[in-house]
Motif scaffolding. Structure first.
Motif, mmCIF file in Angstrom:
data_model
loop_
_atom_site.group_PDB
_atom_site.id
_atom_site.type_symbol
_atom_site.label_atom_id
_atom_site.label_comp_id
_atom_site.label_asym_id
_atom_site.label_seq_id
_atom_site.Cartn_x
_atom_site.Cartn_y
_atom_site.Cartn_z
ATOM 1 N N GLN A 185 6.030 4.064 0.574
ATOM 2 C CA GLN A 185 4.957 3.982 -0.410
ATOM 3 C C GLN A 185 3.703 4.732 0.016
ATOM 4 O OE1 GLN A 185 3.794 -0.046 -1.477
ATOM 5 N NE2 GLN A 185 1.823 0.769 -2.106
ATOM 6 N N ASP A 187 7.847 2.471 -6.952
ATOM 7 C CA ASP A 187 6.784 3.217 -6.248
ATOM 8 C C ASP A 187 6.801 4.689 -6.643
ATOM 9 O OD1 ASP A 187 6.047 0.944 -4.921
ATOM 10 O OD2 ASP A 187 6.998 1.484 -3.011
ATOM 11 N N ASN A 211 11.826 7.449 -1.108
ATOM 12 C CA ASN A 211 11.503 6.019 -1.076
ATOM 13 C C ASN A 211 12.716 5.191 -1.472
ATOM 14 O OD1 ASN A 211 10.079 3.624 -0.782
ATOM 15 N ND2 ASN A 211 8.312 4.344 -1.950
HETATM 16 MG MG LIG Z 1 7.659 0.183 0.156
#
Ligand SMILES: [Mg+2]
Ligand SMILES: Nc1nc2c(ncn2[C@@H]2O[C@H](COP(=O)(O)OP(=O)(O)OP(=O)(O)O)[C@@H](O)[C@H]2O)c(=O)[nH]1
Length: 536
Positions: free
Chosen positions: A10, A40, A35
């Protein structure tokens, strides 16, 4: 092969997004956002889906364009890098394929001639205290070193002390795991905002600050690189290789990563009316003071510039400043930087910007053993669980130090002590305040300013530079003082408008303040009322 910027987790993706908010960045580099949580990735504004790489617990690494991506890539690693590592280890060859595809497969677009193509490098950006970034980044770095012969620079965000021993352990473990595959580290320390209660609410600002510094480095060495012979001032330039040299240690064919910290300072070159009507009125700039200011804004808590071994600085200015030699004190900047490197290894370059801003970004590079925050991180990590600490090893004799220069610099120490005290004091100031002093956003600059020009001035000033006024520098004279408020620069007509005082009254008060050294005139435009003052 274009340069690649890989954000992982993130935090890493957030900073990546802030870097690619600058449209020019897309011309020279590929963003790759990795990710384990689709949610995110969805929050990214400037890194489109085609640049995403998801981590799926069942399928390994999945490209953003894959059907069903959002269902595969869920959950995150819940601050547990060990769990992340297990999953990634079992999909390592898949990771390599994906990286090869993303880095090799999408070069810089053809027809952009002004872009340097040779020296490619890879930046990996991550929050070291979490699970996904700190668990995955070491594998990414290793895969890149196995696939390509390129320098890898890690931009690592250290957790604040108050986050506790688990994030510290994650970070410490990650530093040690990634260490062998890295040419340089740039440390971004959340401890610089850690004393604020709502630290998380400052992430965005901090990320923007870091991104601006990174963009300066890239712009200065690639995008806006200049041909010195074109300009009367014969400005110095640096290239990407300088970044690597300035942030790592070489000796007898061995490279050990340096640990660098970044500082940035910028000033507006014109007052608001001149933003809209860009005619004349450029400020004089004091580049040496600007470099000092970058030292006070370092991203590493408790960094002592004196302990650094090498440094680099990039100044960006509009072309106006490169026409004549005297406009930029190049020698002064070299001399100042040179005082902070026992090796006399200073890299200083100037590049252009289209904005009415002058900015300097500096990198100071240390060996890990002298960085207090790393010692402190190690201690915190050990409270949680024993973990390898080999990053301190093997630096002795890495760089041939020049004994004469060390001797010289110890003589200079007395002269420097005042500056250093000032810098150390400033370095203890909360960084958010510093960051707020930064310029408005790049893209909408002009619209914002035009809009702002229609608002009551006190409000604009509040918005833009809220905390500029320092204690002890308050300006006496009730009306003038509150009219100047937090403004850095001001003119007589502005103060007349704000105070309701007459031109003569304002002028006379300003004269008194100037004599007392509270303010100084920076640009006198023909002796009328349109003089620009700033706080001394
Ligand atoms: Mg995370
Ligand atoms: N400066 C800054 N730090 C951040 C930001 N987001 C998270 N952090 C810090 O990064 C660490 C957590 O890393 P994250 O990036 O949130 O974690 P992750 O890599 O997504 O891993 P998971 O645990 O799987 O979610 C903590 O130390 C946070 O303080 C950010 O946007 N800016």
């Amino acid at each position: 092969m274009a340069h690649a910027f890989i954000g992982v987790g993130q935090c890493g993706c957030g900073i990546l997004d802030a870097i690619f908010a600058h449209p020019n960045m897309h011309r020279v580099a590929n963003p790759i956002a990795v990710n384990s949580a689709t949610q995110d990735l969805m929050n990214l504004k400037h890194v489109k889906r085609k640049h995403w790489v998801g981590i799926s617990k069942t399928r390994g690494f999945v490209l953003g364009s894959t059907k069903g991506f959002d269902q595969f890539v869920v959950g995150g690693f819940g601050k547990n890098p060990v769990r992340g590592s297990e999953i990634i280890a079992s999909h390592y060859s898949n990771l390599k394929d994906v990286l090869r595809h993303r880095i090799e497969g999408s070069g810089v677009k053809k027809g952009k001639k002004d872009v340097e193509r040779g020296a490619s490098f890879v930046f990996i950006i991550l929050g070291m205290g979490g699970g996904t970034g700190s668990g995955t980044a070491p594998f990414i770095a290793r895969a890149i070193k196995e696939l390509f012969d390129v320098p890898v620079i890690v931009v690592g965000i250290l957790p604040a002390v108050k986050e506790g021993s688990r994030p510290a352990w994650n970070a410490w473990r990650c530093l040690n795991e990634i260490f062998d595959y890295v040419d340089s580290f740039i440390l971004i320390d959340n401890e610089r905002i850690g004393h604020m209660k709502a630290m998380e609410s400052l992430f965005k600002k901090y990320n923007t600050y870091v991104a601006r510094g990174m963009v300066d480095l890239i712009a200065g060495t690639i995008i806006e690189k200049i041909q010195p012979s074109k300009y009367g001032a014969n400005p110095p330039v640096i290239d990407v290789q300088d970044i690597i040299s300035a942030t790592s240690f070489h000796s007898g064919g061995i490279i050990k990563p340096g640990f660098a910290t970044l500082g940035r300072f910028s000033i507006r070159l014109k007052n608001l009316p001149n933003y809209i009507i860009p005619l004349g009125g450029y400020k004089k700039i004091d580049t040496v003071s600007m470099v000092k200011q970058t030292f006070a804004r370092l991203t590493l808590n408790d960094a002592v510039p004196e302990d650094s071994i090498k440094n680099l600085a990039v100044l960006r200015v509009p072309p106006y400043y490169l026409q004549k030699k005297e406009q930029i004190n190049t020698d002064g900047v070299y001399d100042f930087l040179d005082e902070y490197t026992p090796l006399h290894e200073t890299h200083f370059g100037i590049s252009l910007t289209k904005r009415n801003l002058a900015s300097i970004t500096s990198l100071l590079t240390f060996k890990p053993g002298v960085i207090r925050r790393l010692k402190n991180l190690e201690k915190l990590a050990k409270e949680y669980e024993k973990v390898s600490t080999h990053i301190f090893e093997g630096y002795e004799g890495m760089v041939e130090t020049n004994e004469v220069s060390i001797f010289e610099s110890s003589i200079e120490k007395q002269d420097k002590s005042e500056i250093i005290e000032e810098i150390i004091k400033a370095a203890k100031e909360p960084l958010p305040e510093i960051v707020e002093r930064e310029e408005p956003k790049l893209q909408k600059e002009v619209e914002e300013i035009i809009k702002a020009a229609k608002e009551p001035l006190p409000e604009i000033v509040e918005q833009e530079e809220p905390k500029l006024q320092k204690e002890g520098k308050d300006i006496p004279g009730d009306k003038i003082s509150s009219a100047i408020g937090n403004m850095d620069n001001f003119t007589v007509p502005e103060l007349v408008k704000k105070t309701g005082m007459s031109y003569t009254e304002v002028n006379e008060t300003l004269k008194k303040l100037e004599i007392r050294g509270v303010i100084k005139e920076v640009v006198g435009t023909g002796g009328g009322f349109w003089r620009i003052y700033e706080k001394a």
